[in-house]
Design an enzyme around this catalytic site. Structure first.
Site, PDB file in Angstrom:
ATOM      1  N   ASP A 162       6.719  -3.280   4.612  1.00 50.15           N
ATOM      2  CA  ASP A 162       5.999  -1.825   4.402  1.00 50.15           C
ATOM      3  C   ASP A 162       7.283  -0.737   4.650  1.00 50.15           C
ATOM      4  O   ASP A 162       7.857  -0.875   5.678  1.00 50.15           O
ATOM      5  CB  ASP A 162       4.753  -1.802   4.994  1.00 50.15           C
ATOM      6  CG  ASP A 162       3.926  -0.462   4.446  1.00 50.15           C
ATOM      7  OD1 ASP A 162       3.126  -0.920   3.413  1.00 50.15           O
ATOM      8  OD2 ASP A 162       4.357   0.603   4.701  1.00 50.15           O
TER       9      ASP A 162
ATOM     10  N   ARG B 170       3.581  -3.840  -5.606  1.00 49.22           N
ATOM     11  CA  ARG B 170       2.431  -4.641  -4.974  1.00 49.22           C
ATOM     12  C   ARG B 170       2.118  -5.945  -5.386  1.00 49.22           C
ATOM     13  O   ARG B 170       0.667  -6.374  -5.511  1.00 49.22           O
ATOM     14  CB  ARG B 170       1.212  -3.546  -4.754  1.00 49.22           C
ATOM     15  CG  ARG B 170       1.610  -2.326  -4.103  1.00 49.22           C
ATOM     16  CD  ARG B 170       1.492  -2.598  -2.347  1.00 49.22           C
ATOM     17  NE  ARG B 170       1.654  -1.564  -1.616  1.00 49.22           N
ATOM     18  CZ  ARG B 170       1.133  -0.681  -1.189  1.00 49.22           C
ATOM     19  NH1 ARG B 170      -0.315  -0.766  -1.267  1.00 49.22           N
ATOM     20  NH2 ARG B 170       1.198   0.158  -0.508  1.00 49.22           N
TER      21      ARG B 170
ATOM     22  N   TYR C 122       4.691  10.732   6.267  1.00 46.80           N
ATOM     23  CA  TYR C 122       3.862   9.839   7.122  1.00 46.80           C
ATOM     24  C   TYR C 122       3.985  10.284   8.354  1.00 46.80           C
ATOM     25  O   TYR C 122       3.213  10.415   9.353  1.00 46.80           O
ATOM     26  CB  TYR C 122       3.955   8.433   6.676  1.00 46.80           C
ATOM     27  CG  TYR C 122       3.257   8.187   5.460  1.00 46.80           C
ATOM     28  CD1 TYR C 122       1.790   8.052   5.142  1.00 46.80           C
ATOM     29  CD2 TYR C 122       3.958   8.133   4.458  1.00 46.80           C
ATOM     30  CE1 TYR C 122       1.244   7.499   3.889  1.00 46.80           C
ATOM     31  CE2 TYR C 122       3.621   7.825   2.829  1.00 46.80           C
ATOM     32  CZ  TYR C 122       2.278   7.418   2.878  1.00 46.80           C
ATOM     33  OH  TYR C 122       1.496   7.184   1.661  1.00 46.80           O
TER      34      TYR C 122
ATOM     35  N   ARG D 298      -3.247 -13.438   5.069  1.00 47.66           N
ATOM     36  CA  ARG D 298      -3.382 -12.374   5.879  1.00 47.66           C
ATOM     37  C   ARG D 298      -4.320 -12.548   7.045  1.00 47.66           C
ATOM     38  O   ARG D 298      -4.281 -12.180   8.313  1.00 47.66           O
ATOM     39  CB  ARG D 298      -3.942 -11.016   5.029  1.00 47.66           C
ATOM     40  CG  ARG D 298      -3.780  -9.608   5.907  1.00 47.66           C
ATOM     41  CD  ARG D 298      -3.967  -8.451   5.291  1.00 47.66           C
ATOM     42  NE  ARG D 298      -5.670  -8.479   5.153  1.00 47.66           N
ATOM     43  CZ  ARG D 298      -6.270  -7.410   4.638  1.00 47.66           C
ATOM     44  NH1 ARG D 298      -5.538  -6.316   4.366  1.00 47.66           N
ATOM     45  NH2 ARG D 298      -7.508  -7.604   4.482  1.00 47.66           N
TER      46      ARG D 298
ATOM     47  N   ARG E 234      -3.806  -7.654  -2.123  1.00 47.38           N
ATOM     48  CA  ARG E 234      -5.250  -8.020  -1.827  1.00 47.38           C
ATOM     49  C   ARG E 234      -6.110  -8.466  -3.168  1.00 47.38           C
ATOM     50  O   ARG E 234      -6.893  -8.939  -3.058  1.00 47.38           O
ATOM     51  CB  ARG E 234      -6.045  -6.780  -1.132  1.00 47.38           C
ATOM     52  CG  ARG E 234      -5.557  -6.467   0.323  1.00 47.38           C
ATOM     53  CD  ARG E 234      -5.920  -5.151   0.778  1.00 47.38           C
ATOM     54  NE  ARG E 234      -5.007  -4.210   0.045  1.00 47.38           N
ATOM     55  CZ  ARG E 234      -5.171  -2.923   0.086  1.00 47.38           C
ATOM     56  NH1 ARG E 234      -6.113  -2.331   1.171  1.00 47.38           N
ATOM     57  NH2 ARG E 234      -4.252  -2.013  -0.537  1.00 47.38           N
TER      58      ARG E 234
HETATM   59  O1  CP3 Z   1       4.202  -6.590  -3.217  1.00 47.65           O
HETATM   60  C1  CP3 Z   1       4.927  -5.267  -2.836  1.00 47.65           C
HETATM   61  O2  CP3 Z   1       5.181  -4.540  -3.397  1.00 47.65           O
HETATM   62  C2  CP3 Z   1       5.902  -5.640  -1.490  1.00 47.65           C
HETATM   63  C3  CP3 Z   1       5.175  -5.060  -0.380  1.00 47.65           C
HETATM   64  C4  CP3 Z   1       5.051  -3.552  -0.205  1.00 47.65           C
HETATM   65  C5  CP3 Z   1       3.893  -2.979   0.485  1.00 47.65           C
HETATM   66  N1  CP3 Z   1       3.754  -1.695   0.609  1.00 47.65           N
HETATM   67  C6  CP3 Z   1       2.786  -4.072   1.275  1.00 47.65           C
HETATM   68  C7  CP3 Z   1       1.627  -3.340   1.500  1.00 47.65           C
HETATM   69  C8  CP3 Z   1       5.723  -2.476  -0.557  1.00 47.65           C
HETATM   70  C9  CP3 Z   1       7.209  -2.358  -1.420  1.00 47.65           C
HETATM   71  C10 CP3 Z   1       5.100  -1.317  -0.021  1.00 47.65           C
HETATM   72  C11 CP3 Z   1       5.437  -0.065  -0.312  1.00 47.65           C
HETATM   73  C12 CP3 Z   1       4.904   1.126   0.289  1.00 47.65           C
HETATM   74  N2  CP3 Z   1       4.053   1.166   1.571  1.00 47.65           N
HETATM   75  C13 CP3 Z   1       4.599   2.595  -0.322  1.00 47.65           C
HETATM   76  C14 CP3 Z   1       5.386   2.909  -1.294  1.00 47.65           C
HETATM   77  C15 CP3 Z   1       4.920   2.377  -2.754  1.00 47.65           C
HETATM   78  C16 CP3 Z   1       3.500   3.217  -2.871  1.00 47.65           C
HETATM   79  O3  CP3 Z   1       2.488   2.376  -3.040  1.00 47.65           O
HETATM   80  O4  CP3 Z   1       3.638   4.326  -3.318  1.00 47.65           O
HETATM   81  C17 CP3 Z   1       3.627   3.112   0.761  1.00 47.65           C
HETATM   82  C18 CP3 Z   1       3.513   4.835   0.430  1.00 47.65           C
HETATM   83  C19 CP3 Z   1       3.272   2.295   1.733  1.00 47.65           C
HETATM   84  C20 CP3 Z   1       2.664   3.048   2.689  1.00 47.65           C
HETATM   85  C21 CP3 Z   1       1.229   2.045   2.787  1.00 47.65           C
HETATM   86  N3  CP3 Z   1       1.214   0.795   3.187  1.00 47.65           N
HETATM   87  C22 CP3 Z   1       0.074   2.802   2.564  1.00 47.65           C
HETATM   88  C23 CP3 Z   1      -0.313   4.184   2.423  1.00 47.65           C
HETATM   89  C24 CP3 Z   1      -0.759   1.479   2.925  1.00 47.65           C
HETATM   90  C25 CP3 Z   1      -2.353   1.635   3.010  1.00 47.65           C
HETATM   91  C26 CP3 Z   1      -2.813   1.827   1.547  1.00 47.65           C
HETATM   92  C27 CP3 Z   1      -3.365   0.565   0.789  1.00 47.65           C
HETATM   93  O5  CP3 Z   1      -3.061   0.024  -0.159  1.00 47.65           O
HETATM   94  O6  CP3 Z   1      -3.996  -0.320   1.512  1.00 47.65           O
HETATM   95  C28 CP3 Z   1      -0.199   0.332   2.786  1.00 47.65           C
HETATM   96  C29 CP3 Z   1      -0.638  -1.029   3.321  1.00 47.65           C
HETATM   97  C30 CP3 Z   1       0.001  -1.911   2.456  1.00 47.65           C
HETATM   98  N4  CP3 Z   1       1.396  -2.120   2.090  1.00 47.65           N
HETATM   99  C31 CP3 Z   1      -0.721  -3.125   1.789  1.00 47.65           C
HETATM  100  C32 CP3 Z   1       0.224  -4.081   1.192  1.00 47.65           C
HETATM  101  C33 CP3 Z   1       0.272  -5.571   0.710  1.00 47.65           C
HETATM  102  C34 CP3 Z   1      -2.231  -3.358   2.111  1.00 47.65           C
HETATM  103  C35 CP3 Z   1      -2.297  -3.816   3.439  1.00 47.65           C
HETATM  104  C36 CP3 Z   1      -3.563  -4.976   3.764  1.00 47.65           C
HETATM  105  O7  CP3 Z   1      -3.426  -6.278   3.255  1.00 47.65           O
HETATM  106  O8  CP3 Z   1      -4.661  -4.481   3.978  1.00 47.65           O
END
Ligand code: CP3
Length: 341
Positions: free
Chosen positions: A74, A24, A151, A37, A28
């Site tokens: 994602d 990540r 999911y 964003r 944010r």
């Molecule tokens: O920088 C990176 O790692 C690359 C991009 C990336 C994101 N999500 C961007 C993201 C990657 C590799 C993921 C993987 C992901 N997404 C996983 C597996 C890894 C882990 O964290 O266990 C999972 C389970 C998801 C599903 C997901 N995406 C959830 C549950 C959420 C909401 C929770 C949260 O953190 O807000 C997301 C949103 C998400 N994916 C964000 C980002 C940068 C935040 C969104 C925002 O900008 O509001």
């Protein structure tokens, strides 16, 4: 022979300083991410706008000089490409339409149509492979089938993955069919990422730890093995990182069992134990607890402890899970100083 430190570590080389990136890392906690964003409008528009997705991927590379960039996308784009409705509710996380039976699985769109939705992601990869500085490795990714299925069945994140466990335990044929559909789509999606320029693939099985006994074999090991075998058949030199989060003692031999080149360790794993039990068989990635980037009291000591534990084998320094939005960007500099000495 490659000069890229991440690829050297994945090939089993022991480097004097471990290469480093963060899960990540585009996110944010960075003001420049929040600004891009806002320009995109929302998270999914950001994922599907190649110029902006490439921009946020590059932001942490510019700020910190990480050794790897991870494609900005994602794991839930695959369910969307298979026909589920997906939205991200501010402050609450993802919401999807659900799959609860065989009819739901059969109503998913055919695999060959996923590219209609996902082609902007391949475009992002193409931009990145042009624009990334030479020593930086580009990592593509997808969710592992079990985690993606949790999911798709629940329609949201769940603390114990209860709905997916219930479908698995009450309607095995429907659940297996769902896993098979995700597996097939994931192969085609990752193949396109590699053809667009991704140099390494990481499979995120964030909820692997809730699978026990034979379920772990059937739904964490088996689908990962199928995906990796087919990707390596198509791309023989492609390195793959597997992340069976919270797998605990099942980390031992996991990379070998699924055919991965490295395994990513979550922060519940003790580095000394993992060095002896897991790293003996190949490269490991990890495993600083993300909270040290929020409260840095023990940041330097913990970072050095991890680097020291893994110094005699191939190691990529990373967090044990994603950096959180409340992390202080300056603490990332402190972590890098402690890794790089
Ligand atoms: O920088 C990176 O790692 C690359 C991009 C990336 C994101 N999500 C961007 C993201 C990657 C590799 C993921 C993987 C992901 N997404 C996983 C597996 C890894 C882990 O964290 O266990 C999972 C389970 C998801 C599903 C997901 N995406 C959830 C549950 C959420 C909401 C929770 C949260 O953190 O807000 C997301 C949103 C998400 N994916 C964000 C980002 C940068 C935040 C969104 C925002 O900008 O509001």
């Amino acid at each position: 022979m490659t000069d890229k430190p991440i690829l050297r570590a994945l090939a089993g080389e022991v480097l004097p300083t471990p290469p480093v990136w963060m899960m990540r890392q585009a996110g944010r906690y960075l003001p420049e991410y929040r600004s891009t964003r806002a320009q995109a409008g929302d998270f999914l528009s950001l994922c599907y706008t190649p110029d902006l997705a490439a921009e946020v991927t590059l932001q942490p590379i510019r700020r910190y000089g990480f050794d790897a960039a991870i494609l900005f996308a994602d794991i839930l784009l695959i369910p969307q490409a298979l026909g589920l409705d997906l939205r991200f509710v501010q402050g609450e996380g993802p919401r999807l339409s659900t799959i609860t039976n065989m009819a739901g699985v059969q109503a998913l769109r055919p695999t060959y149509t996923i590219h209609d939705t996902l082609s902007p992601v391949y475009e992002t990869v193409k931009i990145l492979s042009r624009e990334l500085p030479d020593p930086v490795t580009l990592i593509g990714f997808a969710g592992a089938p079990w985690t993606v299925a949790t999911y798709m069945v629940a329609g949201r994140g769940t603390p114990d993955q209860g709905p997916a466990h219930r479908l698995k335990d009450t309607d095995r044929p429907a659940f297996q069919a769902l896993i098979d559909r995700i597996t097939e789509a994931t192969i085609e999606y990752l193949d396109c990422q590699v053809r667009a320029g991704a140099e390494v693939i990481k499979l995120f099985d964030s909820w692997a730890g809730s699978l026990k006994g034979a379920d772990f074999d059937d739904f964490a090991l088996a689908p990962a093995k199928t995906i990796i075998a087919e990707l390596k058949r198509r791309h023989p030199t492609l390195p793959v990182i597997a992340f069976p989060r919270e797998a605990k003692e099942r980390y031992v031999g996991f990379a070998q069992a699924v055919g991965a080149d490295a395994v990513a360790l979550d922060n519940s794993v003790q580095p000394d134990w993992a060095a002896a039990q897991v790293q003996v068989a190949g490269c490991v990635q990890g495993n600083l607890a993300p909270h040290h980037l929020v409260d840095p009291t023990h940041l330097e000591a913990e970072t050095k402890r991890i680097v020291a534990a893994f110094r005699n084998g191939p190691h990529i320094f990373n967090l044990g899970h994603g950096i959180t939005p409340d992390a202080d960007p300056d603490n990332v500099h402190r972590m890098l100083a402690a890794v790089r000495g």
